[in-house]
Design an enzyme around this catalytic site. Structure first.
Site, short mmCIF file in Angstrom:
data_model
loop_
_atom_site.label_atom_id
_atom_site.label_comp_id
_atom_site.label_asym_id
_atom_site.label_seq_id
_atom_site.Cartn_x
_atom_site.Cartn_y
_atom_site.Cartn_z
N HIS A 37 5.35 -10.94 5.09
CA HIS A 37 4.28 -10.06 4.59
C HIS A 37 2.90 -10.45 5.08
O HIS A 37 1.91 -9.91 4.58
CB HIS A 37 4.26 -10.04 3.07
CG HIS A 37 5.49 -9.47 2.44
ND1 HIS A 37 5.60 -8.15 2.04
CD2 HIS A 37 6.70 -10.03 2.15
CE1 HIS A 37 6.79 -7.94 1.52
NE2 HIS A 37 7.49 -9.07 1.58
N LYS B 260 -8.03 -3.34 -4.81
CA LYS B 260 -7.04 -4.25 -4.22
C LYS B 260 -7.54 -5.66 -4.49
O LYS B 260 -8.66 -5.84 -4.96
CB LYS B 260 -6.91 -4.00 -2.72
CG LYS B 260 -8.26 -3.97 -1.97
CD LYS B 260 -8.10 -3.67 -0.48
CE LYS B 260 -7.93 -2.22 -0.16
NZ LYS B 260 -6.76 -1.91 0.63
N ARG B 261 -6.71 -6.68 -4.22
CA ARG B 261 -7.19 -8.05 -4.36
C ARG B 261 -8.45 -8.25 -3.52
O ARG B 261 -8.59 -7.65 -2.45
CB ARG B 261 -6.10 -9.04 -3.93
CG ARG B 261 -4.93 -9.10 -4.91
CD ARG B 261 -5.38 -9.54 -6.28
NE ARG B 261 -5.80 -10.94 -6.24
CZ ARG B 261 -5.04 -11.97 -6.62
NH1 ARG B 261 -3.83 -11.76 -7.10
NH2 ARG B 261 -5.49 -13.19 -6.53
N LYS C 222 -10.06 -8.08 3.76
CA LYS C 222 -10.03 -6.69 3.29
C LYS C 222 -11.42 -6.05 3.32
O LYS C 222 -11.56 -4.85 3.16
CB LYS C 222 -9.45 -6.63 1.87
CG LYS C 222 -7.98 -7.05 1.80
CD LYS C 222 -7.48 -7.05 0.35
CE LYS C 222 -6.11 -7.69 0.18
NZ LYS C 222 -4.98 -6.78 0.52
N THR D 165 -0.24 -0.87 0.58
CA THR D 165 0.58 0.11 -0.11
C THR D 165 -0.29 0.98 -1.03
O THR D 165 0.08 2.11 -1.35
CB THR D 165 1.68 -0.57 -0.95
OG1 THR D 165 1.10 -1.66 -1.67
CG2 THR D 165 2.81 -1.09 -0.08
N LYS E 46 -0.36 5.20 -2.12
CA LYS E 46 -0.50 5.80 -3.46
C LYS E 46 -1.64 6.81 -3.47
O LYS E 46 -1.52 7.91 -4.02
CB LYS E 46 -0.76 4.70 -4.51
CG LYS E 46 0.42 3.75 -4.67
CD LYS E 46 0.04 2.47 -5.42
CE LYS E 46 1.07 1.38 -5.13
NZ LYS E 46 0.64 0.03 -5.53
C1 26Q Z 1 2.48 -18.65 -1.78
C2 26Q Z 1 2.63 -20.00 -2.04
C3 26Q Z 1 2.06 -20.57 -3.17
C4 26Q Z 1 1.37 -19.76 -4.06
C5 26Q Z 1 1.22 -18.41 -3.80
C6 26Q Z 1 1.77 -17.86 -2.65
C7 26Q Z 1 1.61 -16.43 -2.38
C8 26Q Z 1 1.73 -15.49 -3.42
C9 26Q Z 1 1.59 -14.15 -3.16
C10 26Q Z 1 1.38 -15.95 -1.11
C11 26Q Z 1 1.25 -14.59 -0.86
C12 26Q Z 1 1.36 -13.69 -1.91
C13 26Q Z 1 1.23 -12.24 -1.73
C14 26Q Z 1 1.10 -11.62 -0.58
C15 26Q Z 1 0.97 -10.16 -0.49
O1 26Q Z 1 0.85 -9.48 -1.50
N1 26Q Z 1 0.98 -9.61 0.72
C16 26Q Z 1 0.86 -8.15 0.86
O2 26Q Z 1 2.17 -7.63 0.86
C17 26Q Z 1 2.14 -6.21 0.84
C18 26Q Z 1 3.56 -5.72 0.73
O3 26Q Z 1 4.24 -5.92 1.92
C19 26Q Z 1 1.44 -5.66 2.08
O4 26Q Z 1 1.31 -4.26 1.93
C20 26Q Z 1 0.04 -6.29 2.23
O5 26Q Z 1 -0.54 -5.88 3.46
C21 26Q Z 1 0.15 -7.80 2.16
O6 26Q Z 1 -1.15 -8.38 2.18
#
Ligand code: 26Q
Length: 836
Positions: A377, A568-569, A574, A676, A680
């Site tokens: 991702h 979004k975050r 972004k 995503t 929406k």
């Molecule tokens: C990893 C290790 C330790 C702690 C936290 C994490 C961690 C947690 C969440 C790393 C990444 C995430 C989330 C990533 C994320 O949301 N990525 C998004 O995924 C979406 C679905 O595929 C995409 O549409 C977005 O572009 C992408 O940023």
């Protein structure tokens, strides 16, 4: 011995659980509502708390799900079908009540039943606390996938963690983010069923040792481990209108009895309770960082806990029917790993097969690499998971040995493929050498999987050209793309009932489970009468959004104005900062009296910053300060309004997407894997202003360039421009940008807070700004000018709005899941017996 281990003495009769189907009519629902309210919850007419009404209705509906749930399980078991498992550290489910009502197609009966009791469904639905067990895109995607799998009757089960505390609640105090814990289970959760009889035991720490088994074979076992129990809680995942109810199984960590007995009897009561606490901490909190949280021991514990408990659960079910015969295991099971977070599954499946079930390495490796599939991702290097070998060694000694063995065999293969290329072996090694050796989780997942996919066409291509280039050269056939989607049930049918009605009146009701049918709207974009109805719906939804903004931000949005939204975050890539620079530019125009071609505009920005992400938090502060100055300026009046919406979450998006005109998707090209939220918004008739990044590219292809406001550099141009990026020259060469920077640097937005925005200003001036924020400023402002102009012609805008919705058919997760299934999973749909 647990309470649930004691068995009935006699075998219960088959009809023990045979019951007539429950009524789906208003009267039956109202009767069951009263039953739960009175006898189960013990409330009466003196209780005015909306929560108990919500709970009574949820229990009545859960009963309806329960019989379909059982039928679905039986159907899968009888067919002995191949099954899929979606493993994810995050499932951002949001609320369940509305989803259950929609997917059971019982909206009207529920509404009437409640009406007969003097209650209003909307009020009850809003009493439900969001299940915020995810950060953002990746977590919400997992939830949308489950909805689509159930709707397609695919035998797919989700596995995740039952965090006691979900994503923090965001408050804004003096313009700054303040985090509060989200104790979402405090009021109980009527949607979960605890199943302690399927508890698993997950080892940690200790060491591994050799021993000889009965047959005299040398084998390995993990000893002196400190075990933690994994207790499953099941959530029903209803399909839309098809009688299928799949399962999301979430694990809660619990201490073993040894914790309670051993040290307790030794008189070490406090120590015993402390150890118990440590075990139970594993499922206590969701890490609120959506880029990796480096080196946090508890996070690695969570990841292994999920992997081990879930695999043991699947193997236990396998053993129940197949015993110790694993010859067809890989034909009957497939595991999809949601990013690297569950990638401990690779060594863990090896360990379970070899150490617990006595398989040889080659057979176990054959099974592992035929059952694991990995989804990436992100391309951001800082988000690629790496764990210090030392930590891995201490926590997971036996899995680490297996990782070493996997790596040794893999590097031998690399050496065969590229003889003498030791540099390549170093680059591709699962273990990164250095003063602090690290386990590269993406490489581990990749080596152990038969499929690796990105989440949008551009992203998948960039993976093969950059991060995974060596691996692509070695195994080109492993790589594939699966463009993301969103479920049209929650993100159109449920959240936008007025538009859903208009669409159904126009193209029939088939679109809910077959979104490409929305294409039937396109010809109607030329019909002025249809456009007027479409505009009426959007207007009402904008009023609903304006009410939310009024309530949460105390800012007045005029529904006639252009609603310009970015939620979004908060992340530098972004570029919320670019958005606010444009807002400052509009403010500057108003102050200069430049009203040429002006369109009144309401700008809404929302999103959470990781608690330790200083720059993201400073961006939130800047947005709030700019909003404060702009909204208070009488010269601005109602021409421009700015608001920061606190606590952006799934249930807020259900109001935001329907009320948005312009969707901001403005990341630096090449950085947003997919996005995503963009989908929406599109579904709900917003027009996108965006870069050629992630799924924006595919959105623009579907809707056509004329109905999309494109700006900015391409991913290739970004990488070419990077070495010569010169913000000083960009500022000097653009009068509008110069004015914006002057306002920002003069302290106009931080009169009594000197210097607080200096870090943001410095990043904008830096030639090393990784996001090249200013490079796209001019073309962004120009695209915004075009959007404003287009909005000025309401007939034209409405046409674009309709065409966006009409072209969104591809972005249903039904399509995404069909692609996963046809190209990776190869599952057969198993329609459930209808409940009569
Ligand atoms: C990893 C290790 C330790 C702690 C936290 C994490 C961690 C947690 C969440 C790393 C990444 C995430 C989330 C990533 C994320 O949301 N990525 C998004 O995924 C979406 C679905 O595929 C995409 O549409 C977005 O572009 C992408 O940023």
């Amino acid at each position: 011995m647990f309470y649930h281990d004691q068995l009935l003495e006699s075998t219960p009769l088959p009809h023990l659980t045979e019951l007539p189907p429950l009524g789906m009519d208003a009267a039956s629902l109202a009767r069951d509502f009263r039953h739960y309210y009175t006898y189960n919850l013990g409330r009466d007419r003196h209780c005015r708390s909306v929560h108990y009404a919500y709970e009574a209705l949820s229990l009545a509906l859960r009963d309806r799900l329960m019989e379909r749930w059982k039928n679905t399980r039986y159907a899968y078991d009888e067919r002995d079908c191949r099954r899929g498992y979606y493993l994810s550290l995050e499932f951002l489910m949001g609320r369940s009540l509305g989803n259950a009502i929609l997917n059971l197609e019982t909206h009207e009966a529920v509404r009437q039943g409640l009406y007969s009791l003097g209650l209003r469904l909307e009020e009850l639905a809003e009493a439900e606390h969001d299940a915020g067990l995810g950060n953002g895109g990746l977590g919400r995607l997992a939830a949308c996938f489950l909805d689509s799998c159930a709707t397609l009757a695919l035998p797919v089960q989700g596995y995740g963690l039952r965090y006691e505390y979900g994503m923090f609640r965001q408050k804004i105090v003096d313009g700054q983010q303040v985090e509060e814990p989200d104790h979402w289970l405090r009021a109980g959760n009527p949607w979960e069923i605890e199943r302690p009889e399927y508890t698993q035991r997950v080892p940690f720490e200790g060491r591994s040792e050799f021993y000889r088994d009965h047959a005299g074979e040398t084998r390995v076992r993990w000893v002196d481990s400190r075990d933690v129990l994994a207790v499953p809680y099941d959530l029903p995942i209803p399909g839309f209108g098809n009688g299928t109810v799949n399962t999301l199984r979430l694990w809660k960590a619990a201490a073993t009895d040894e914790f309670n007995l051993g040290e307790f009897n030794a008189g070490l009561y406090p120590e015993s309770v402390a150890a118990k606490n440590q075990a139970e901490h594993i499922s206590m909190i969701l890490y609120p960082n959506d880029a990796s949280e480096n080196g946090k021991e508890l996070r690695l514990r969570q990841q292994y806990f999920l992997a081990s408990a879930s695999l043991q659960d699947v193997l236990a079910r396998w053993g129940g029917t197949q015993g110790e015969d694993f010859s067809t295991f890989a034909d009957k099971n497939v595991f999809q790993l949601n990013d690297t977070h569950p990638s401990c599954c690779v060594p863990e499946l090896m360990r379970l097969l070899i150490d617990q079930h006595g398989l040889g390495w080659d057979e176990a490796w054959g099974i592992t690499t035929r059952t694991m599939a990995y989804t990436n991702h992100t391309l951001l290097p800082e988000a690629l998971e790496k764990w210090p070998v030392r930590l891995f060694q201490r926590l997971l000694p036996r899995p680490l040995e297996i990782v070493y063995e996997i790596n040794a065999r893999f590097l031998a293969e690399v050496a065969r493929h590229w003889p003498g290329d030791t540099e390549r072996q170093r680059r591709m090694s699962i273990i990164e050498e250095g003063p602090e050796p690290m386990v590269r989780m993406a490489f581990l997942a990749l080596v152990g999987s038969f499929s690796v996919n990105g989440v949008a066409a551009l992203h998948s291509r960039l993976l093969t050209e950059g991060l995974f280039r060596d691996f692509y050269e070695l195994w080109p056939a492993k790589f594939n793309n699966k463009t993301n989607g969103v479920t049209p049930r929650r993100w159109l049918a449920w959240c936008n009932p007025a538009l859903a009605r208009l669409i159904t009146d126009t193209v029939g009701q088939g679109w809910v489970a077959d979104l490409p049918q929305l294409a039937g709207l396109a010809p109607r974009a030329d019909d002025p009468e249809f456009r007027q109805r479409w505009r009426g719906v959007k207007q009402a939804n904008k009023e609903r959004l304006a009410a939310l903004v009024r309530q949460e931000c105390e800012v007045e949005f005029n529904p006639q104005a252009l609603f310009d939204v970015q939620v979004k975050r908060i992340h530098e890539y972004k570029r919320q900062l670019l958005n606010i620079l444009h807002v400052i530019h509009l403010y500057d125009r108003l102050k200069r009296g430049d009203l040429q071609g002006w369109t009144d505009r309401c700008v809404l920005i929302g999103g959470k910053a990781a608690p330790g992400y200083f720059m993201a938090k400073t961006i939130i502060k800047l947005i709030n300060n700019v909003a404060h100055v702009v909204n208070a300026d009488p010269e601005v009046g109602s021409r421009l309004r700015v608001a920061f919406l606190p606590d952006y979450r799934v249930s807020a998006m259900e109001i935001i997407a329907p009320g948005t005109d312009l969707s901001e998707q403005i990341s630096t090209a090449g950085k947003e894997a997919s996005g995503t939220g963009n989908m929406k918004f599109m579904m709900n008739g917003a027009v996108t202003i965006g870069t050629l990044d992630g799924a924006n590219i595919e959105i623009r292809e579907e809707v056509g360039a004329a109905n999309f406001f494109l700006f900015g550099m391409t991913a290739e141009e970004v990488e070419q421009a990077r070495p010569s990026y010169d913000p000083a020259a960009l500022i000097a060469g653009n009068e509008e940008l110069r004015q914006v920077m002057r306002l920002l640097e003069s302290g106009h937005f931080n009169q009594f807070e000197p210097g607080i925005f200096d870090p943001l200003i410095a990043s904008l001036h830096s030639p090393h700004d990784p996001w090249l924020t200013l490079a796209d400023f001019a073309s962004y402002v120009e695209a915004q000018r075009q959007a404003a102009q287009a909005y000025g012609d309401q007939e034209h805008w409405t046409r674009m709005s309709i065409l966006n919705s009409a072209a969104s058919g591809r972005f249903s997760t039904d399509r995404t899941m069909q692609e996963y299934n046809q190209e990776i999973w190869h599952l057969q749909a198993v329609p459930a017996e209808p409940v009569r």
